[in-house]
Scaffold this motif. Structure first.
Motif, PDB file in Angstrom:
ATOM      1  N   GLU A   1      11.558 -10.048 -26.032  1.00  0.00           N
ATOM      2  CA  GLU A   1      11.182 -11.445 -26.201  1.00  0.00           C
ATOM      3  C   GLU A   1      11.132 -11.819 -27.690  1.00  0.00           C
ATOM      4  N   ALA A   2      10.455 -10.998 -28.490  1.00  0.00           N
ATOM      5  CA  ALA A   2      10.352 -11.278 -29.926  1.00  0.00           C
ATOM      6  C   ALA A   2      11.712 -11.187 -30.598  1.00  0.00           C
ATOM      7  N   GLN A   3      12.466 -10.155 -30.262  1.00  0.00           N
ATOM      8  CA  GLN A   3      13.768  -9.933 -30.891  1.00  0.00           C
ATOM      9  C   GLN A   3      14.752 -11.041 -30.525  1.00  0.00           C
ATOM     10  N   ASN A   4      14.797 -11.418 -29.263  1.00  0.00           N
ATOM     11  CA  ASN A   4      15.730 -12.475 -28.854  1.00  0.00           C
ATOM     12  C   ASN A   4      15.367 -13.817 -29.477  1.00  0.00           C
ATOM     13  N   ALA A   5      14.076 -14.101 -29.604  1.00  0.00           N
ATOM     14  CA  ALA A   5      13.669 -15.341 -30.271  1.00  0.00           C
ATOM     15  C   ALA A   5      14.120 -15.316 -31.734  1.00  0.00           C
ATOM     16  N   ALA A   6      13.993 -14.168 -32.388  1.00  0.00           N
ATOM     17  CA  ALA A   6      14.374 -14.048 -33.792  1.00  0.00           C
ATOM     18  C   ALA A   6      15.885 -14.158 -33.995  1.00  0.00           C
ATOM     19  N   PHE A   7      16.669 -13.652 -33.042  1.00  0.00           N
ATOM     20  CA  PHE A   7      18.123 -13.610 -33.221  1.00  0.00           C
ATOM     21  C   PHE A   7      18.884 -14.645 -32.408  1.00  0.00           C
ATOM     22  N   LYS A   8      18.184 -15.522 -31.714  1.00  0.00           N
ATOM     23  CA  LYS A   8      18.861 -16.529 -30.891  1.00  0.00           C
ATOM     24  C   LYS A   8      19.782 -17.408 -31.736  1.00  0.00           C
ATOM     25  N   ARG A   9      19.317 -17.835 -32.896  1.00  0.00           N
ATOM     26  CA  ARG A   9      20.136 -18.692 -33.763  1.00  0.00           C
ATOM     27  C   ARG A   9      21.431 -17.976 -34.169  1.00  0.00           C
ATOM     28  N   ASP A  10      21.329 -16.703 -34.542  1.00  0.00           N
ATOM     29  CA  ASP A  10      22.537 -15.948 -34.904  1.00  0.00           C
ATOM     30  C   ASP A  10      23.483 -15.845 -33.712  1.00  0.00           C
ATOM     31  N   PHE A  11      22.933 -15.565 -32.541  1.00  0.00           N
ATOM     32  CA  PHE A  11      23.762 -15.454 -31.344  1.00  0.00           C
ATOM     33  C   PHE A  11      24.492 -16.768 -31.059  1.00  0.00           C
ATOM     34  N   LEU A  12      23.776 -17.881 -31.171  1.00  0.00           N
ATOM     35  CA  LEU A  12      24.393 -19.188 -30.926  1.00  0.00           C
ATOM     36  C   LEU A  12      25.398 -19.554 -32.023  1.00  0.00           C
ATOM     37  N   ASN A  13      25.073 -19.237 -33.280  1.00  0.00           N
ATOM     38  CA  ASN A  13      25.963 -19.575 -34.401  1.00  0.00           C
ATOM     39  C   ASN A  13      27.258 -18.777 -34.388  1.00  0.00           C
TER      40      ASN A  13
ATOM     41  N   GLY B   1      28.284 -16.456 -31.814  1.00  0.00           N
ATOM     42  CA  GLY B   1      28.829 -16.027 -30.529  1.00  0.00           C
ATOM     43  C   GLY B   1      28.683 -14.536 -30.303  1.00  0.00           C
ATOM     44  N   GLU B   2      28.030 -13.873 -31.219  1.00  0.00           N
ATOM     45  CA  GLU B   2      27.761 -12.441 -31.134  1.00  0.00           C
ATOM     46  C   GLU B   2      26.527 -12.140 -31.961  1.00  0.00           C
ATOM     47  N   CYS B   3      25.813 -11.150 -31.571  1.00  0.00           N
ATOM     48  CA  CYS B   3      24.686 -10.647 -32.351  1.00  0.00           C
ATOM     49  C   CYS B   3      24.235  -9.368 -31.666  1.00  0.00           C
ATOM     50  N   PRO B   4      24.533  -8.223 -32.275  1.00  0.00           N
ATOM     51  CA  PRO B   4      24.184  -6.953 -31.635  1.00  0.00           C
ATOM     52  C   PRO B   4      22.687  -6.792 -31.347  1.00  0.00           C
ATOM     53  N   SER B   5      21.849  -7.527 -32.053  1.00  0.00           N
ATOM     54  CA  SER B   5      20.409  -7.403 -31.845  1.00  0.00           C
ATOM     55  C   SER B   5      19.869  -8.380 -30.814  1.00  0.00           C
ATOM     56  N   TYR B   6      20.733  -9.215 -30.246  1.00  0.00           N
ATOM     57  CA  TYR B   6      20.329 -10.119 -29.168  1.00  0.00           C
ATOM     58  C   TYR B   6      20.527  -9.339 -27.872  1.00  0.00           C
ATOM     59  N   ILE B   7      19.437  -8.873 -27.277  1.00  0.00           N
ATOM     60  CA  ILE B   7      19.468  -7.952 -26.139  1.00  0.00           C
ATOM     61  C   ILE B   7      19.220  -8.724 -24.844  1.00  0.00           C
ATOM     62  N   THR B   8      20.106  -8.558 -23.889  1.00  0.00           N
ATOM     63  CA  THR B   8      19.943  -9.281 -22.626  1.00  0.00           C
ATOM     64  C   THR B   8      19.533  -8.380 -21.466  1.00  0.00           C
ATOM     65  N   GLU B   9      19.579  -7.079 -21.654  1.00  0.00           N
ATOM     66  CA  GLU B   9      19.210  -6.179 -20.561  1.00  0.00           C
ATOM     67  C   GLU B   9      18.109  -5.222 -21.005  1.00  0.00           C
ATOM     68  N   ARG B  10      17.096  -5.113 -20.168  1.00  0.00           N
ATOM     69  CA  ARG B  10      15.959  -4.255 -20.482  1.00  0.00           C
ATOM     70  C   ARG B  10      16.395  -2.814 -20.732  1.00  0.00           C
ATOM     71  N   GLY B  11      17.358  -2.345 -19.951  1.00  0.00           N
ATOM     72  CA  GLY B  11      17.838  -0.973 -20.117  1.00  0.00           C
ATOM     73  C   GLY B  11      18.386  -0.718 -21.514  1.00  0.00           C
ATOM     74  N   THR B  12      19.032  -1.710 -22.095  1.00  0.00           N
ATOM     75  CA  THR B  12      19.548  -1.570 -23.460  1.00  0.00           C
ATOM     76  C   THR B  12      18.396  -1.399 -24.439  1.00  0.00           C
TER      77      THR B  12
END
Length: 156
Positions: free
Chosen positions: A18-30, A32-43
């Protein structure tokens, strides 16, 4: 603001995501990639298992960020990711986390990291704590990155 930095456990994965995705959401949107934007708990669980992974918490236990480190060899460590939830940025937490990381790992003589070239906030933080730009490269997805290095004055 008192923060506590300690090794992350698997049970911390959801809050860290939750904290990491909030921090990197802008990079992911800007980009289209961001290795630190995690979408799966297993990762996230796998990262906690394989990396030197710290959680950054407030005194009440709320996780507001994380640090992900990989040793390259006996004296070179790579800061793969540091994040602070946007609601808690610009309060000195990132600086404190980097200082913690450097003091916690005196065996690391050289630190390296990569950050987007057009992200002045992260570049300012890294430069403020002593990281020096050593190169510019493009990620596999084409994002311009700046590579920073730091000689650890706490090294032994």
């Amino acid at each position: 603001m008192k923060v506590v930095i300690e090794r992350a456990l698997e049970k911390d994965a959801d809050e860290l995501m939750e904290a990491q995705n909030a921090a990197f959401k802008r990079d992911f949107l800007n980009y289209g990639e961001c290795p630190s934007y995690i979408t799966e708990r297993g990762t996230m669980v796998e990262k906690i298992r394989k990396a030197i992974f710290y959680k950054i918490s407030l005194a009440d236990g709320k996780i507001v960020g994380g640090i992900e480190i990989y040793p390259r060899n006996g004296f070179h460590y790579h800061l793969y990711m540091i994040c602070v939830h946007p609601d808690y940025q610009n309060k000195g937490i990132g600086r404190d986390a980097i200082e913690f990381m450097l003091s916690k790992h005196p065996e690391a003589i050289i630190w390296s990291l990569a950050t987007p070239k057009d992200n002045p906030q992260t570049r300012h933080l890294y430069e403020k704590v002593g990281f020096v730009k050593s190169a510019e490269i493009a990620s596999p997805g084409g994002v311009a990155l700046v590579i920073y290095e730091l000689l650890n004055k706490n090294a032994r």
